[in-house]
Design a protein around this motif. Structure first.
Motif, PDB file in Angstrom:
ATOM      1  N   LYS A  48       0.888  -1.499  -0.002  1.00  0.00           N
ATOM      2  CA  LYS A  48      -0.107  -0.060   0.078  1.00  0.00           C
ATOM      3  C   LYS A  48       0.721   1.178   0.055  1.00  0.00           C
ATOM      4  O   LYS A  48       2.006   0.961   0.398  1.00  0.00           O
ATOM      5  N   GLU A  49       0.234   2.474  -0.659  1.00  0.00           N
ATOM      6  CA  GLU A  49       0.934   3.769  -0.868  1.00  0.00           C
ATOM      7  C   GLU A  49       0.893   4.209   0.852  1.00  0.00           C
ATOM      8  O   GLU A  49      -0.243   4.315   1.371  1.00  0.00           O
ATOM      9  N   LEU A  50       1.992   4.714   1.177  1.00  0.00           N
ATOM     10  CA  LEU A  50       2.044   5.474   2.534  1.00  0.00           C
ATOM     11  C   LEU A  50       2.303   6.890   2.490  1.00  0.00           C
ATOM     12  O   LEU A  50       3.181   7.366   1.633  1.00  0.00           O
ATOM     13  N   VAL A  51       1.076   7.738   2.818  1.00  0.00           N
ATOM     14  CA  VAL A  51       1.562   9.054   2.765  1.00  0.00           C
ATOM     15  C   VAL A  51       2.141   9.747   4.151  1.00  0.00           C
ATOM     16  O   VAL A  51       1.503   9.361   5.151  1.00  0.00           O
ATOM     17  N   LEU A  52       3.390  10.160   3.960  1.00  0.00           N
ATOM     18  CA  LEU A  52       3.996  10.709   5.013  1.00  0.00           C
ATOM     19  C   LEU A  52       4.137  12.360   4.971  1.00  0.00           C
ATOM     20  O   LEU A  52       4.634  12.824   4.058  1.00  0.00           O
ATOM     21  N   SER A  53       3.583  12.896   5.995  1.00  0.00           N
ATOM     22  CA  SER A  53       4.108  14.490   5.908  1.00  0.00           C
ATOM     23  C   SER A  53       4.576  14.998   7.172  1.00  0.00           C
ATOM     24  O   SER A  53       4.063  14.259   8.497  1.00  0.00           O
ATOM     25  N   LEU A  54       5.315  16.126   7.280  1.00  0.00           N
ATOM     26  CA  LEU A  54       6.073  16.586   8.598  1.00  0.00           C
ATOM     27  C   LEU A  54       5.480  18.031   8.788  1.00  0.00           C
ATOM     28  O   LEU A  54       5.552  18.819   7.654  1.00  0.00           O
ATOM     29  N   SER A  55       5.343  18.381  10.147  1.00  0.00           N
ATOM     30  CA  SER A  55       4.953  19.884  10.326  1.00  0.00           C
ATOM     31  C   SER A  55       5.720  20.286  11.275  1.00  0.00           C
ATOM     32  O   SER A  55       6.004  19.479  12.355  1.00  0.00           O
ATOM     33  N   TYR A  56       6.308  21.653  11.198  1.00  0.00           N
ATOM     34  CA  TYR A  56       7.094  22.213  12.136  1.00  0.00           C
ATOM     35  C   TYR A  56       6.264  23.157  13.339  1.00  0.00           C
ATOM     36  O   TYR A  56       5.444  23.810  12.437  1.00  0.00           O
ATOM     37  N   TYR A  57       6.721  23.068  14.506  1.00  0.00           N
ATOM     38  CA  TYR A  57       6.068  23.727  15.431  1.00  0.00           C
ATOM     39  C   TYR A  57       6.874  24.398  16.407  1.00  0.00           C
ATOM     40  O   TYR A  57       7.913  23.789  16.689  1.00  0.00           O
ATOM     41  N   MET A  58       6.868  25.662  16.708  1.00  0.00           N
ATOM     42  CA  MET A  58       7.451  26.482  17.731  1.00  0.00           C
ATOM     43  C   MET A  58       6.600  27.201  18.514  1.00  0.00           C
ATOM     44  O   MET A  58       5.668  28.138  17.924  1.00  0.00           O
ATOM     45  N   ASN A  59       6.547  26.902  19.948  1.00  0.00           N
ATOM     46  CA  ASN A  59       5.673  27.784  20.768  1.00  0.00           C
ATOM     47  C   ASN A  59       6.509  28.701  21.748  1.00  0.00           C
ATOM     48  O   ASN A  59       7.479  28.065  22.224  1.00  0.00           O
ATOM     49  N   ASN A  60       5.917  29.921  21.833  1.00  0.00           N
ATOM     50  CA  ASN A  60       6.668  30.911  22.632  1.00  0.00           C
ATOM     51  C   ASN A  60       8.354  30.811  22.230  1.00  0.00           C
ATOM     52  O   ASN A  60       8.920  31.007  23.300  1.00  0.00           O
ATOM     53  N   ASN A  61       8.624  30.847  20.991  1.00  0.00           N
ATOM     54  CA  ASN A  61       9.851  30.937  20.845  1.00  0.00           C
ATOM     55  C   ASN A  61      11.013  29.889  21.572  1.00  0.00           C
ATOM     56  O   ASN A  61      12.238  30.300  21.449  1.00  0.00           O
ATOM     57  N   THR A 102       0.941  10.090   9.566  1.00  0.00           N
ATOM     58  CA  THR A 102       1.046   9.081   8.168  1.00  0.00           C
ATOM     59  C   THR A 102      -0.297   8.579   8.055  1.00  0.00           C
ATOM     60  O   THR A 102      -1.473   8.466   8.810  1.00  0.00           O
ATOM     61  N   LYS A 103      -0.498   8.472   6.605  1.00  0.00           N
ATOM     62  CA  LYS A 103      -1.927   8.148   6.219  1.00  0.00           C
ATOM     63  C   LYS A 103      -1.807   7.179   5.005  1.00  0.00           C
ATOM     64  O   LYS A 103      -0.842   6.869   4.400  1.00  0.00           O
ATOM     65  N   THR A 104      -2.850   6.275   4.897  1.00  0.00           N
ATOM     66  CA  THR A 104      -2.991   5.484   3.806  1.00  0.00           C
ATOM     67  C   THR A 104      -4.306   5.378   3.161  1.00  0.00           C
ATOM     68  O   THR A 104      -5.300   5.694   3.894  1.00  0.00           O
ATOM     69  N   LYS A 105      -4.563   4.971   2.172  1.00  0.00           N
ATOM     70  CA  LYS A 105      -5.901   4.905   1.584  1.00  0.00           C
ATOM     71  C   LYS A 105      -6.397   3.662   1.515  1.00  0.00           C
ATOM     72  O   LYS A 105      -6.074   2.645   0.915  1.00  0.00           O
ATOM     73  N   ILE A 106      -7.631   3.482   2.284  1.00  0.00           N
ATOM     74  CA  ILE A 106      -8.474   2.369   2.592  1.00  0.00           C
ATOM     75  C   ILE A 106      -9.754   2.719   2.108  1.00  0.00           C
ATOM     76  O   ILE A 106     -10.300   3.360   2.691  1.00  0.00           O
ATOM     77  N   ASP A 107     -10.245   1.976   1.085  1.00  0.00           N
ATOM     78  CA  ASP A 107     -11.721   2.079   0.639  1.00  0.00           C
ATOM     79  C   ASP A 107     -11.940   3.406   0.296  1.00  0.00           C
ATOM     80  O   ASP A 107     -12.905   4.179   0.574  1.00  0.00           O
ATOM     81  N   LYS A 108     -10.707   4.157  -0.415  1.00  0.00           N
ATOM     82  CA  LYS A 108     -11.071   5.344  -1.315  1.00  0.00           C
ATOM     83  C   LYS A 108     -10.948   6.583  -0.291  1.00  0.00           C
ATOM     84  O   LYS A 108     -11.321   7.579  -0.543  1.00  0.00           O
ATOM     85  N   LYS A 109     -10.722   6.435   1.131  1.00  0.00           N
ATOM     86  CA  LYS A 109     -10.545   7.351   2.212  1.00  0.00           C
ATOM     87  C   LYS A 109      -9.277   7.225   2.740  1.00  0.00           C
ATOM     88  O   LYS A 109      -8.592   6.014   3.133  1.00  0.00           O
ATOM     89  N   PHE A 110      -8.622   8.193   3.175  1.00  0.00           N
ATOM     90  CA  PHE A 110      -7.291   8.315   3.772  1.00  0.00           C
ATOM     91  C   PHE A 110      -7.720   7.956   5.254  1.00  0.00           C
ATOM     92  O   PHE A 110      -8.613   8.263   5.994  1.00  0.00           O
ATOM     93  N   GLN A 111      -6.804   6.943   5.772  1.00  0.00           N
ATOM     94  CA  GLN A 111      -6.888   6.567   7.145  1.00  0.00           C
ATOM     95  C   GLN A 111      -5.769   6.728   7.898  1.00  0.00           C
ATOM     96  O   GLN A 111      -4.697   6.325   7.147  1.00  0.00           O
ATOM     97  N   PRO A 112      -5.691   6.955   9.295  1.00  0.00           N
ATOM     98  CA  PRO A 112      -4.303   7.099   9.700  1.00  0.00           C
ATOM     99  C   PRO A 112      -3.650   5.538  10.042  1.00  0.00           C
ATOM    100  O   PRO A 112      -4.450   4.722   9.827  1.00  0.00           O
ATOM    101  N   VAL A 113      -2.376   5.644  10.048  1.00  0.00           N
ATOM    102  CA  VAL A 113      -1.522   4.282  10.264  1.00  0.00           C
ATOM    103  C   VAL A 113      -0.893   4.465  11.597  1.00  0.00           C
ATOM    104  O   VAL A 113      -0.105   5.248  12.022  1.00  0.00           O
ATOM    105  N   ALA A 114      -1.556   3.512  12.211  1.00  0.00           N
ATOM    106  CA  ALA A 114      -1.010   3.425  13.703  1.00  0.00           C
ATOM    107  C   ALA A 114       0.175   2.476  13.917  1.00  0.00           C
ATOM    108  O   ALA A 114       0.149   1.507  13.281  1.00  0.00           O
TER     109      ALA A 114
END
Lengths: 438, 292
Positions: free
Chosen positions: B24-37, B46-58
Motif C-alpha cells: 500500500k502507498e503510504l503518505v508521510l508529512s511533517l509539520s514544524y511547530y514552535m511555541n513561545n520561541n 502518516t496516512k494510507t488510502k483504504i476504501d477510497k478514504k485516507f485512514q491514519p496508520v498506527a
C-alpha cells in the motif's frame, strides 16, 4: 342511518361484540407487523453499532425520535378531551367515541415512552434517571408525569370496560377460550349490582377529574423541555398553550380517522353516525382556529423584532431549507382543514376522514419543524465541526424505527379492537334506555 | 472453451497473489511547530488510502532527521499513535547544527514493511521568532505582533504572514481580538490590532491569555506566542456558590419550595390512583359477596 333508539339490546350486543379479523384485517395487521419488525431490526442495528447509525450529531442532537415523541404525547391528549372533559360536561353524543379516544391515548403514551428510550441510545441507562435524577430538571418532570398519565389512562380504559367484560363472558360462542380466560381474569367479579355501579361511576368521575390536570401537565412539561432551553424558536412563554392546543387538534384528527375506519370496517354506521362526524368536524375546526391563533403568536412576535438568531431561524422556516415542509404542515394541517370544515358538506364522513389524515400528517411534520431547525441554528454556533453537522436528514434506521413505532401504536389499537368492544356496549344500552324513558 | 476456463481458473489464484504482494502507498508529512520561541518540535503524520478514504496508520516507526539522513542528525525515532501521529522534540544534542544556519530541512523516513513501501518526507523552514506586545491607554487596547526570520546575520520582519490573533479559549480555539477572523503582517512583518472584546471574564485577577498563531506557513511552519494580560473582568469564585439550593444545583440541593410542590403533586395524584385501585378491589369484593 339508523337511530340507535330503534335497536334492541341483543342487536346492540351483536353489533358491538369484537369481531375476528377478516381478509382485510389480516392484511392490515400483517403489514403493520412487518413495518414494526423492520423498525425492530433497525433498533437492533442501533444497539449493535451505537447512535452513530443515526444522522444525529452535535448540532441536531434531537432528531426524528424526539419529533415522534412530541407527536405521540400530543395525540395522547385526546383521551382527556373526549373521555374526561366530555363526560364531565355530560356530552352524551361522544359516548361511542370514548373508548376509541382512550385506546389512542394509551397506545400513544406507551410508544412515547418507548421512543424516548430509543433516543437514549443506551437503554440500560434509563434507571439512572431514578438513581441520579434531579427533580429540578424538566426531563424528570416529564418522566413522572408520563408514567402518571399512563396509569390514569389505563384505569380510565379499564373501569368502563368492566360491564362489557360481563357481557362478553355471557357470549362465549363469539370468542376463543383464551379470550374467555382473559375476560374472566379481568372482569369475572363484575356482577352489575347497584352498589358496584355506584362505586364504579364515582371512581370514573374521580378519574375524569384527575386526568385533566395530568393531561395538561404532560404536554405543558413536554413543551418546557424546549422552552426552558435558550434557543431561537424555543425561547417562548407561549409554548405550553401552543403545544396543548396543537395536541388537542392532532388527537381529534386521530379520533376522526379512527372513527371512520372502525365505522367502515366494523360496520358501525348505526353507532358512529354522520352526526358524530358533524360534531367532531365542528370541534376540529374550532381547534384548528385555536392552533392557528397560537401559531400566529409564535411566529409573528419574533418576526416583528427579527433578532439576529431568531431571524435566521424564521427565514429557514419561511423561505429556507425547511420552507416546503413548513408550508406543507401549515396549509395541509391547518388552512385546508379550516376551509373545508367550515362548510357542512366538509363535515361528512369521507371529507372528514381525509381532513383527519391531513391534520395528523401535518401535525407530525409540525413536530419535526419544532425540533430540528432550531437545533441547526443555535445562538452560539459551535466551532470547527464538520460541514455535515450543519444539516440533518434522518438515516434509514431512524425512519424505520420512527415508522415502526407508529405501526406499533396502530397494532395496539388494532389488537385492542379485536379483543374488546371498541364502542362501550353497556353504556350504549343504558343511554338507549334513558332515551326511551324520555 | 474448456481450455479457456482451465487457464482462467489457474490464473485467478496467481492474480490474487500478485494483488496481495502489492504494497500500500503510504503518505508521510511533517509539520514544524514552535511555541513561545522556545519549544521546537516536529509532528509526523502518516496516512494510507483504504476504501477510497485516507485512514491514519498506527504503530508505524518513523525516523526524523535534521538536515541530513545520518545518525548524527537523528532527532528522534518515533512510533505513530492511533491517529497516525508522532511528535519529536528537537534535542539539545543538535543545538550546534541548529545554530549553524538560518534554514533547515527536517527529514522523515519510514522503512519498508510487509504492508507499506518505504517513504520519505521533508519540511523546510526558516528559523523565526514571533513577538507579541500590548499597549493600553485605559480605553483603547492594542495588540501588536512581529514575525521575524533569521537571514544569517540579522532578524528581519516577514511580510504577508497570515495569523489568528485574539484570546485563547479553553477549547483551544481563538476568539478574534477584532472584527476580522485573521490578520496579515505588513511589509515590516508587523500586525497591529485594536482589542475590541469588552467585558470578557478572566481569572481571579482578571487575566486573559492573548495568543497569536501562524498556521501551516510554507516558510515558517506553525508558530504560536502567548501573553497574559489583565484585560478581563476578575471572576472571584464564590465559595458558597455550590452550596445554594437552586434550580441548577445537584439533586441533593434542590430548592425546598420545589421539593414541597413536586412531592405534594406526586403524593396527591398517586394517592388518588392508589385510592382508585382500592375502589377496584372494593368492586371485586362486592361482586364476590353478591355471588355468594
Amino acid at each position: 342511518m339508523k337511530n340507535p333508539i330503534a335497536l334492541t339490546n341483543e342487536e346492540i350486543i351483536s353489533d358491538l361484540l369484537p369481531q375476528k379479523f377478516g381478509r382485510r384485517g389480516m392484511i392490515w395487521t400483517g403489514t403493520l407487523l412487518f413495518i414494526a419488525l423492520v423498525g425492530l431490526y433497525a433498533y437492533y442495528r442501533q444497539l449493535r453499532y451505537g447512535l452513530v447509525v443515526t444522522h444525529m450529531r452535535d448540532y441536531a442532537s434531537w432528531g426524528i425520535y424526539i419529533s415522534n415523541f412530541v407527536f405521540f404525547v400530543a395525540i395522547s391528549l385526546v383521551g382527556s378531551l373526549i373521555t374526561a372533559i366530555f363526560r364531565l360536561a355530560n356530552v352524551k353524543w361522544a359516548t361511542p367515541l370514548t373508548r376509541i379516544a382512550e385506546i389512542i391515548a394509551v397506545s400513544a403514551i406507551v410508544f412515547a415512552s418507548i421512543i424516548i428510550i430509543v433516543d437514549m441510545g443506551r437503554p440500560e441507562r434509563f434507571t439512572n434517571l431514578f438513581t441520579h435524577g434531579r427533580i429540578q430538571s424538566p426531563i424528570m418532570w416529564d418522566v413522572i408525569v408520563i408514567s402518571t398519565y399512563f396509569c390514569i389512562s389505563l384505569l380510565l380504559l379499564y373501569m368502563p370496560l368492566l360491564p362489557d367484560l360481563k357481557i362478553m363472558l355471557r357470549f362465549k360462542e363469539t370468542s376463543t377460550k383464551a379470550l374467555q380466560k382473559l375476560y374472566k381474569f379481568q372482569g369475572s367479579f363484575w356482577k352489575g349490582t347497584a352498589e358496584q355501579f355506584k362505586v364504579s361511576e364515582k371512581s370514573i368521575t374521580i378519574l375524569c377529574i384527575a386526568i385533566i390536570p395530568v393531561a395538561f401537565s404532560i404536554h405543558t412539561v413536554t413543551s418546557w423541555l424546549f422552552a426552558t432551553t435558550y434557543r431561537p424558536g424555543w425561547d417562548s412563554t407561549n409554548f405550553g398553550a401552543y403545544f396543548i392546543s396543537g395536541a388537542f387538534l392532532v388527537g381529534s384528527g386521530g379520533v376522526v380517522v379512527a372513527m371512520y375506519m372502525f365505522r367502515k370496517f366494523y360496520h358501525l354506521e348505526k353507532y358512529i353516525t354522520e352526526i358524530h362526524f358533524e360534531k367532531m368536524g365542528r370541534i376540529v375546526v374550532l381547534l384548528c382556529l385555536l392552533y392557528l391563533y397560537f401559531n400566529i403568536n409564535e411566529y409573528m412576535v419574533p418576526a416583528f423584532k427579527m433578532k439576529k438568531a431568531e431571524g435566521a431561524h424564521l427565514h429557514e422556516l419561511f423561505a429556507g431549507d425547511f420552507a416546503i415542509m413548513f408550508w406543507f404542515a401549515i396549509i395541509t394541517g391547518l388552512i385546508i382543514p379550516i376551509l373545508v370544515l367550515l362548510f357542512k358538506k366538509g363535515r361528512r364522513p369521507l371529507p372528514m376522514f381525509i381532513i383527519g389524515i391531513m391534520v395528523v400528517v401535518g401535525a407530525w411534520f409540525k413536530r419535526y419543524l419544532i425540533v430540528t431547525p432550531t437545533l441547526l441554528n443555535p445562538f452560539l454556533p459551535m466551532q470547527e465541526v464538520p460541514a455535515s453537522y450543519h444539516v440533518y436528514f434522518p438515516s434509514w434506521e431512524e425512519w424505520a424505527i420512527a415508522i415502526g413505532t407508529l405501526a406499533g401504536a396502530l397494532l395496539v389499537i388494532t389488537f385492542f379492537a379485536r379483543i374488546y368492544p371498541i364502542i362501550p356496549i353497556q353504556e350504549t344500552i343504558t343511554e338507549q334506555h334513558e332515551l326511551e324513558e324520555k | 472453451m474448456l481450455r479457456a476456463v482451465t487457464v482462467l481458473l489457474l490464473a485467478v489464484p496467481s492474480i490474487a497473489l500478485a494483488q496481495d504482494s502489492v504494497k500500500k502507498e503510504l503518505v508521510l508529512s511533517l509539520s514544524y511547530y514552535m511555541n513561545n520561541n522556545r519549544v521546537v518540535y516536529i509532528i509526523a503524520n502518516t496516512k494510507t488510502k483504504i476504501d477510497k478514504k485516507f485512514q491514519p496508520v498506527a504503530g508505524l516507526p518513523v525516523n526524523i532527521y535534521l538536515d541530513a539522513d545520518s545518525s548524527g542528525n537523528l532527532v528522534e525515532k518515533l512510533i505513530t499513535d492511533n491517529n497516525g501521529l508522532a511528535k519529536a522534540v528537537l534535542p539539545p544534542a543538535l543545538k550546534a547544527i541548529w545554530d549553524a544556519t538560518s534554514k533547515h530541512t527536517f527529514l522523515g523516513k519510514t522503512e519498508a514493511t510487509k504492508v507499506y513501501e518505504s517513504t520519505t518526507a521533508e519540511a523546510s523552514i526558516s528559523k523565526s521568532r514571533i513577538v507579541i506586545d500590548t499597549t493600553s491607554d485605559g480605553e483603547t487596547k492594542t495588540v501588536s505582533v512581529k514575525v521575524k526570520a533569521f537571514n544569517g546575520t540579522d532578524w528581519v520582519g516577514v511580510p504577508d504572514v497570515e495569523m489568528k490573533l485574539g484570546v485563547s479559549r479553553i477549547s483551544g480555539s481563538i476568539l478574534s481580538a477584532g472584527e476580522g477572523a485573521t490578520y496579515t503582517t505588513d511589509s515590516l512583518g508587523e500586525v497591529t490590532a485594536e482589542f475590541k472584546i469588552i467585558a470578557l471574564p478572566g481569572d481571579e485577577k482578571g487575566n486573559i491569555v492573548l495568543v497569536a498563531k501562524v498556521e501551516e506557513n510554507e516558510q515558517l511552519g506553525n508558530l504560536t506566542i502567548e501573553k497574559t494580560v489583565p484585560w478581563g473582568i476578575a471572576e472571584k469564585a464564590d465559595p458558597g456558590f455550590f452550596d445554594q439550593r437552586t434550580l441548577w444545583s445537584t439533586r441533593f440541593r434542590t430548592p425546598l419550595w420545589l421539593l414541597f410542590m413536586a412531592y405534594s403533586i406526586v403524593i396527591g395524584v398517586w394517592g388518588t390512583i392508589i385510592y382508585l385501585v382500592f375502589q377496584i378491589i372494593k368492586i371485586k369484593k362486592l361482586g364476590t359477596s353478591s355471588a355468594s
